[in-house]
Design a protein around this motif. Sequence first.
Motif, PDB file in Angstrom:
ATOM      1  N   ASN A 277       0.850  -1.191   0.000  1.00  0.00           N
ATOM      2  CA  ASN A 277       0.000   0.000   0.000  1.00  0.00           C
ATOM      3  C   ASN A 277       0.886   1.242   0.000  1.00  0.00           C
ATOM      4  O   ASN A 277       1.301   1.699   1.065  1.00  0.00           O
ATOM      5  N   GLU A 279       0.376   4.405  -0.412  1.00  0.00           N
ATOM      6  CA  GLU A 279      -0.089   5.571   0.343  1.00  0.00           C
ATOM      7  C   GLU A 279       0.167   5.365   1.833  1.00  0.00           C
ATOM      8  O   GLU A 279       0.642   6.277   2.524  1.00  0.00           O
ATOM      9  N   ALA A 280      -0.167   4.166   2.310  1.00  0.00           N
ATOM     10  CA  ALA A 280       0.048   3.879   3.722  1.00  0.00           C
ATOM     11  C   ALA A 280       1.537   3.941   4.043  1.00  0.00           C
ATOM     12  O   ALA A 280       1.936   4.448   5.085  1.00  0.00           O
TER      13      ALA A 280
ATOM     14  N   LYS B 350      -8.551   1.800   5.172  1.00  0.00           N
ATOM     15  CA  LYS B 350      -8.381   0.812   4.115  1.00  0.00           C
ATOM     16  C   LYS B 350      -7.513   1.358   3.003  1.00  0.00           C
ATOM     17  O   LYS B 350      -6.654   0.690   2.474  1.00  0.00           O
ATOM     18  N   ARG B 351      -7.755   2.621   2.633  1.00  0.00           N
ATOM     19  CA  ARG B 351      -7.058   3.116   1.462  1.00  0.00           C
ATOM     20  C   ARG B 351      -5.632   3.534   1.779  1.00  0.00           C
ATOM     21  O   ARG B 351      -4.716   3.165   1.083  1.00  0.00           O
ATOM     22  N   ASN B 352      -5.443   4.338   2.807  1.00  0.00           N
ATOM     23  CA  ASN B 352      -4.063   4.788   3.001  1.00  0.00           C
ATOM     24  C   ASN B 352      -3.557   4.686   4.423  1.00  0.00           C
ATOM     25  O   ASN B 352      -2.583   5.301   4.779  1.00  0.00           O
ATOM     26  N   GLY B 353      -4.209   3.851   5.227  1.00  0.00           N
ATOM     27  CA  GLY B 353      -3.731   3.728   6.591  1.00  0.00           C
ATOM     28  C   GLY B 353      -2.916   2.472   6.841  1.00  0.00           C
ATOM     29  O   GLY B 353      -1.836   2.531   7.398  1.00  0.00           O
ATOM     30  N   LEU B 354      -3.424   1.342   6.421  1.00  0.00           N
ATOM     31  CA  LEU B 354      -2.785   0.083   6.769  1.00  0.00           C
ATOM     32  C   LEU B 354      -2.431  -0.716   5.519  1.00  0.00           C
ATOM     33  O   LEU B 354      -3.036  -0.538   4.472  1.00  0.00           O
ATOM     34  N   VAL B 355      -1.441  -1.588   5.672  1.00  0.00           N
ATOM     35  CA  VAL B 355      -1.124  -2.524   4.591  1.00  0.00           C
ATOM     36  C   VAL B 355      -1.947  -3.776   4.867  1.00  0.00           C
ATOM     37  O   VAL B 355      -1.570  -4.619   5.671  1.00  0.00           O
ATOM     38  N   MET B 357      -2.772  -6.531   3.412  1.00  0.00           N
ATOM     39  CA  MET B 357      -2.394  -7.917   3.139  1.00  0.00           C
ATOM     40  C   MET B 357      -1.328  -8.409   4.115  1.00  0.00           C
ATOM     41  O   MET B 357      -0.975  -9.572   4.096  1.00  0.00           O
ATOM     42  N   GLN B 358      -0.803  -7.495   4.946  1.00  0.00           N
ATOM     43  CA  GLN B 358       0.201  -7.903   5.915  1.00  0.00           C
ATOM     44  C   GLN B 358      -0.421  -8.088   7.292  1.00  0.00           C
ATOM     45  O   GLN B 358      -1.558  -7.681   7.524  1.00  0.00           O
TER      46      GLN B 358
END
Lengths: 395, 516
Positions: A277, A279-280, B350-355, B357-358
């Motif tokens: 991700n 952005e994250a 969901k979009r830019n806070g956490l990865v 799939m990890q």
Amino acid sequence: MENKAKQGLLPELWHLVRTHIRDYAMFIALAVIFILFGIFTNGNFLSPRNLTNLINQTGYIAVMAVAMTLILIIRQIDLSVGYAAGFTGAIAAILMVKAGIPFYITIPIILVLGIVIGLVEGSIISFIGVPAFVTTLAFEFIFRGLLSLVTSESGTIPIFDEGFNAISNGFVPDIGEVGGLHLLSLVVGALAVVLLVVSQIHNRQNLKKYNFEVVSLPVFIMKLVLMAALIGAVAVVLASYRGLSWTIVVVAVVTFIYNFMLNRTKLGRHIYGVGGNPEAAALAGINVKKIMLFCFASMGMMSALGGILFASRLQSASTTGGAGFELDAIASCYIGGVSTSGGVGKVTNTIIGALVIMSLTNGLNLMGVGIAYQYVIKGLIFIVAVALDVLSRRK
Amino acid sequence: MEDYILEMRNITKTFPGVRALDNVNFKVRRGEIHCLVGENGAGKSTLMKVLSGVWRYGTYTGDIVYNGEIQKYQSTKDSEAAGIAIISQELALIPDLSIHENIFFGHEIMNGRLINWNQTIIEARKYLKKVRLDVNPSMKIRDLRVGKQQLVEIAKALSKNAKLLILDEPTSSLNEDDSQNLLELLRELKADGVTSIMISHRLKEVVDIADTITVLRDGATICSMDGKTATMSDIIRNMVGREMEDIYPVRKKKEPGEVALELKDWTVYDPSLERTILDHVNMKIRHGEIVGMAGLMGAGRTELALSIFGNSPKYKLVSGEILVEGKPMSFRDPNAALRAGIAYATEDKKRNGLVLMQDIRFNVTISNLDALKEGLVINKNEEIVQVNSYRDSMNIKTPSIAQKVELLSGGNQQKVSLAKCLFVGPKVLLLDEPTRGIDVGAKYEIYTIMNRLADEGYSVLMISSDLPEILGMSDRIYVMAEGTITGEVSREEATEQVIMRLATKTHDVEETNNGE
């Protein structure tokens, strides 16, 4: 938490296969390929001589595929690696043949050249923002042209440096022989098995200590025996031909370093973060551009290493060297389970993927299948592998 | 007998777990400008999506009566054919096509099997003139600023012969001139017999232009008022008054500590919007304090947090300074902000806070792996011990920290997000909508954690669109509107009405409309 053990062994195995089908697919593919080619070539494919040959042949694709794994994890692509390898290989040949520079100085020079190539491409991609697909496609053209240019006068450049040629053709000097088997390979194989068993047991103890879910003991032992048997088989095959090849040593070192970097270091975590991700990752304080630059630099270096291994194998630099390597490298990654949407992938699995791809080339060659058919078959297998990946990840 | 162009009767629309619209009745007279107002999440946009067929017939209950007939739209195409056009906040134009191509996109003027471009341009000019947009129709949409793009959208709607225009916060991203221009246009269209429904947070505009005002709250119609006589206070009184359905943990009154973070004259320009998004913001947060940041959608609260957090490539700092514990600082990137002790948990996990799939472990430690490094290597055992302690202290419900984050519930994802912030050892926590979309029980847990953190001396800035939450949790409240802080309210003074009045305050409004 060995709760699954209570379900019995078979259900647990079945559950494991079902949930990890993607991880096992490449082993199954490899086994099927080995069996089929064994039959079609009347056992020639499985001879120690051919298998040693196969491993040496896999070397140059394997090192490029390892670096390509990083590139695909961070959702990029590098189409220039084929001719980058051809070009750097040709420069290596010129340095040795025309300038008379010994191979042990030539090799570091070429690796640095590879890093520079990767940095240039990576800078264009991350700082200017040209998509990787476009940038690397353009560089594939550039290297193709440069390769023609540097080989235009001489044509194919034969390499006579024995040290250089040994990298892909030579074997590590042996320490002795036991019953027609090369001792060094057996010792190394045995050491690898011991290391595997110790580290796996240690790992399992650790996981249990922190209450992580682990597979039940019988399954664990089965897995361990299977892996040990595989390593043992490779060791015996190598020992019964000419022992440990230098290529294996190179690939093993590269794989170990990359695997260590991805799994144990901050850099590796950041690569997975950027891939999972972007952005994250940026909001987590990761410098996404720096990570991209690093991955492309590593890719450049491994393209150069691939170029060295390939030139060494042919004992020459040809005018079309490297054509199509990028596809073999990318296919190795996808067959090895790197996700097409990024964020997921292991270099150890990529090595198996490379072995699958090169087994196809090798086996089809042995069967006398024309190169035209080989391209078609490889293309089809590539598509099937990626399609299976996409399907298996669909929720 | 009144002539209604539209009647929506007993509309109920549910999403899994939420009743977004509950027996809503909504009537619009032919040829009027009807404003729809309400807090964030009151159901305005959902209602308009039902009307325009985004939520097709059968996914809601109740009747849409348009021109006297019950409508059963399967898609927006059906509602368009009936003459209803929706212009949403995210404009539906294609940036790299020209104005005339966009206007007739999907209903091209044909000449046999080919597009008649000459006629297209002539017609486009006609509609541009109608919306008073004096530009070359061959210009690309990309080269127009947002205000003009909006006019193109209206031209497009008119070209489809729209009789009922729905505008979802049309002025929220416009400057003052463009807003006035747009409102003027709506009045002209009204004279031509076009009916408009406008959703707006700018109550000043609403009382200026509306013939009728309908207020929604929590998915229900509260009232419809005559736009000629209604005042802003009337509207606000009807907008607020949500029931306190959530209970808040008791917050012990404590003297706050030293100032942890201070902003002075913080002015930020967004080049992509060509707009000043933050205008001379002054604020401070003390140690041990939970400061609420209230405001309506688009007030600039997230932008404020991101600009503090070193998101510089996107924004341009025009003026101002940032002080951390009294020391002037400047953050080149999020990493610099993190090292200075500022942590930010984004509104959109969901979009830019956490990865996703990890696993939990990966996500908690990703911002501060240096804390776990021994030489080159990450000490995985130490990592497990530390992340396990966060799991216990935050009560993250999971079989193990090796669980992938995508498999966790929203509340637990939020806890992971908080743990990730805490792992960097921050002084200041910027929490953007920390409880959005999570269930009541998880909310209570998050509140408890926030209280505990404040008691431990952390400074917490809580951005929230949920008024009861702002009132229930904050020691002090800032209210933002249109990129400025329009007021600071203490816990004791704070009521929903006070905050809503500040949140709907615009630059040019004096509080003259204030007759209680």
